[in-house]
Write a protein that holds these residues in place. Structure first.
Motif, PDB file in Angstrom:
ATOM      1  N   ARG A  15       0.837  -1.215   0.000  1.00  0.00           N
ATOM      2  CA  ARG A  15       0.000   0.000   0.000  1.00  0.00           C
ATOM      3  C   ARG A  15       0.862   1.251   0.000  1.00  0.00           C
ATOM      4  NH1 ARG A  15       1.905   2.467   4.636  1.00  0.00           N
ATOM      5  NH2 ARG A  15       1.232   1.556   6.580  1.00  0.00           N
ATOM      6  N   VAL A  58      -3.630   3.237  11.646  1.00  0.00           N
ATOM      7  CA  VAL A  58      -2.783   2.538  10.673  1.00  0.00           C
ATOM      8  C   VAL A  58      -2.801   1.028  10.918  1.00  0.00           C
ATOM      9  CG1 VAL A  58      -0.553   2.666  11.881  1.00  0.00           C
ATOM     10  CG2 VAL A  58      -0.600   2.818   9.421  1.00  0.00           C
ATOM     11  N   TYR A  92      -2.810   8.301  14.729  1.00  0.00           N
ATOM     12  CA  TYR A  92      -2.227   7.557  13.599  1.00  0.00           C
ATOM     13  C   TYR A  92      -1.963   6.096  13.975  1.00  0.00           C
ATOM     14  CZ  TYR A  92       1.785   5.752  11.029  1.00  0.00           C
ATOM     15  OH  TYR A  92       2.652   4.930  10.361  1.00  0.00           O
ATOM     16  N   ALA A 105       0.207   5.243   1.475  1.00  0.00           N
ATOM     17  CA  ALA A 105      -0.763   5.872   2.379  1.00  0.00           C
ATOM     18  C   ALA A 105      -0.438   7.341   2.621  1.00  0.00           C
ATOM     19  CB  ALA A 105      -0.768   5.093   3.705  1.00  0.00           C
ATOM     20  N   PRO A 106      -0.610   8.193   1.609  1.00  0.00           N
ATOM     21  CA  PRO A 106      -0.270   9.610   1.803  1.00  0.00           C
ATOM     22  C   PRO A 106      -1.252  10.332   2.728  1.00  0.00           C
ATOM     23  CG  PRO A 106      -1.332   9.289  -0.331  1.00  0.00           C
ATOM     24  CD  PRO A 106      -1.142   7.915   0.267  1.00  0.00           C
ATOM     25  N   SER A 107      -0.742  11.345   3.410  1.00  0.00           N
ATOM     26  CA  SER A 107      -1.594  12.225   4.221  1.00  0.00           C
ATOM     27  C   SER A 107      -1.829  13.490   3.402  1.00  0.00           C
ATOM     28  CB  SER A 107      -0.882  12.615   5.521  1.00  0.00           C
ATOM     29  OG  SER A 107      -0.554  11.469   6.253  1.00  0.00           O
ATOM     30  N   ARG A 115       7.636   2.182   3.581  1.00  0.00           N
ATOM     31  CA  ARG A 115       7.376   3.584   3.918  1.00  0.00           C
ATOM     32  C   ARG A 115       8.663   4.231   4.393  1.00  0.00           C
ATOM     33  NH1 ARG A 115       3.707   2.220   9.294  1.00  0.00           N
ATOM     34  NH2 ARG A 115       5.393   1.370  10.551  1.00  0.00           N
ATOM     35  N   GLU A 135      -4.807   9.134   4.119  1.00  0.00           N
ATOM     36  CA  GLU A 135      -4.772   9.232   5.583  1.00  0.00           C
ATOM     37  C   GLU A 135      -5.236  10.625   6.012  1.00  0.00           C
ATOM     38  OE1 GLU A 135      -1.286   7.131   7.229  1.00  0.00           O
ATOM     39  OE2 GLU A 135      -2.580   5.419   6.819  1.00  0.00           O
ATOM     40  N   LEU A 158       8.971   6.899  10.033  1.00  0.00           N
ATOM     41  CA  LEU A 158       7.948   6.115  10.745  1.00  0.00           C
ATOM     42  C   LEU A 158       8.527   4.911  11.479  1.00  0.00           C
ATOM     43  CD1 LEU A 158       5.273   6.586   8.020  1.00  0.00           C
ATOM     44  CD2 LEU A 158       5.184   7.489  10.336  1.00  0.00           C
TER      45      LEU A 158
HETATM   46  N1  GLU Z   1       0.344   8.829   6.181  1.00  0.00           N
HETATM   47  C1  GLU Z   1       1.732   8.656   6.533  1.00  0.00           C
HETATM   48  C2  GLU Z   1       2.561   9.697   5.838  1.00  0.00           C
HETATM   49  O1  GLU Z   1       2.139  10.275   4.860  1.00  0.00           O
HETATM   50  C3  GLU Z   1       2.235   7.285   6.149  1.00  0.00           C
HETATM   51  C4  GLU Z   1       1.790   6.257   7.105  1.00  0.00           C
HETATM   52  C5  GLU Z   1       2.335   4.863   6.844  1.00  0.00           C
HETATM   53  O2  GLU Z   1       2.835   4.602   5.753  1.00  0.00           O
HETATM   54  O3  GLU Z   1       2.222   4.053   7.755  1.00  0.00           O
HETATM   55  O4  GLU Z   1       3.667   9.951   6.276  1.00  0.00           O
END
Ligand code: GLU
Length: 310
Positions: A19, A194, A190, A21-23, A208, A55, A212
């Protein structure tokens, strides 16, 4: 009851579900492009699915129109995702069910401390902020305020083998402390969202940024509490400026422009350790080329220093 959802991924017919998962707190920048390319290439090189999750959990930090702009930009760069885009803002029931399950297990407690009180009463500094001093951990007297909900962490080590970084671990009580799952302002943290989403979407591989990495042991702990299968992890090098700061909206990383797609993709492929791609008729072919030549082992571990975000 919390759904034991990621058990479905034990089905060998779907061995890889990845996946991105952009914010939508800003537009896509070169660092987000690097994560998109690496997660896409790793998924496709394994014959896997690549899902997209927006996200959008934190409306005060979001930028109007960013979510739609991110999708258009990904399309323009040649990415194709599997299934519908998932929006975290529409999944409060899932998060509530997970919190209820943790509550039924007796692991969470309401916390009435303000941010200032948390800082003042901290046991020290952890790897990601102050270590909660525990004032509300053993039954705080309720006030008129809406509480945050915290989870009690064990004095246990949570570690894993990362495909880029190697072994990484934390002792949760000493390094992080009891952490928030639902904020006092009503927004989901988050960490909870997540873990719930990755399980519900059957994600088997998480690729990612290294920003993180510090969160991952908390996520392993939540997965264990909820009986979820632990995904595989690869934490990518960060793109930083000369001061070592990650390129982001805060450090004024410019938005990527599809008109520059070929140059930007070639740059990202180079940073990810791929050999130079031959001339192409259309930049989409560069993504196909990346999939065909993808090797996670070639991805460097150390941060990549670059000027002006490009
Ligand atoms: N939404 C997070 C971000 O843009 C990524 C979260 C993830 O990949 O777990 O930094």
């Amino acid at each position: 009851m919390a759904p034991q959802l990621s058990r479905q991924t034990e089905n060998p017919a779907t061995p890889y579900i990845g996946r991105f998962a952009p914010s939508p707190t800003g537009l896509l920048h070169i660092g987000s492009l690097l994560t998109a390319v690496a997660s896409f290439a790793d998924a496709r090189a394994h014959g896997g699915l690549w899902r997209l999750r927006m996200e959008d959990l934190d409306p005060p930090r979001e930028m109007a129109g960013a979510a739609a702009h991110i999708l258009r930009t990904l399309e323009a760069f040649g990415f194709e995702w599997d299934g519908e885009v998932v929006y975290q803002s529409r999944r409060h029931e899932l998060y509530r069910a997970v919190l209820d399950e943790l509550r039924a297990q007796g692991r969470v407690y309401p916390c009435y401390c303000s941010r200032r009180e948390v800082a003042e009463q901290a046991r020290g500094m952890g790897v990601d902020g102050p270590l909660y001093g525990g004032r509300c951990a053993h039954g705080a007297s309720a006030t008129a305020k809406t509480p945050a909900w915290r989870i009690r962490v064990p004095a246990a080590v949570y570690g894993f083998g990362d495909a880029v970084v190697g072994h990484y671990q934390q002792q949760l009580a000493a390094d992080v402390g009891d952490f928030v799952l639902l904020r006092a302002d009503g927004f989901w943290a988050y960490q909870l969202a997540v873990v719930a989403d990755d399980a519900e979407q059957g994600i088997t591989h998480i690729v990612r940024g290294q920003d993180l990495l510090v969160s991952t042991p908390r996520q392993l702990f939540l997965q264990q509490c909820l009986g979820y299968v632990q995904p595989h992890y690869a934490h990518l090098p960060l793109l930083t400026n000369r001061l070592g700061q990650k390129w982001s909206k805060q450090t004024l990383a410019p938005a990527i422009d599809a008109a520059e797609a070929e140059t930007l993709l070639r740059q990202v492929l180079h940073w990810l350790g791929l050999p130079e791609a031959p001339p192409v008729g259309h930049h989409r072919e560069l993504l196909d080329w990346a999939v065909a030549h993808w090797r996670m082992a070639a991805v460097p571990k150390a941060a990549i220093v670059t000027e002006a975000g490009v």
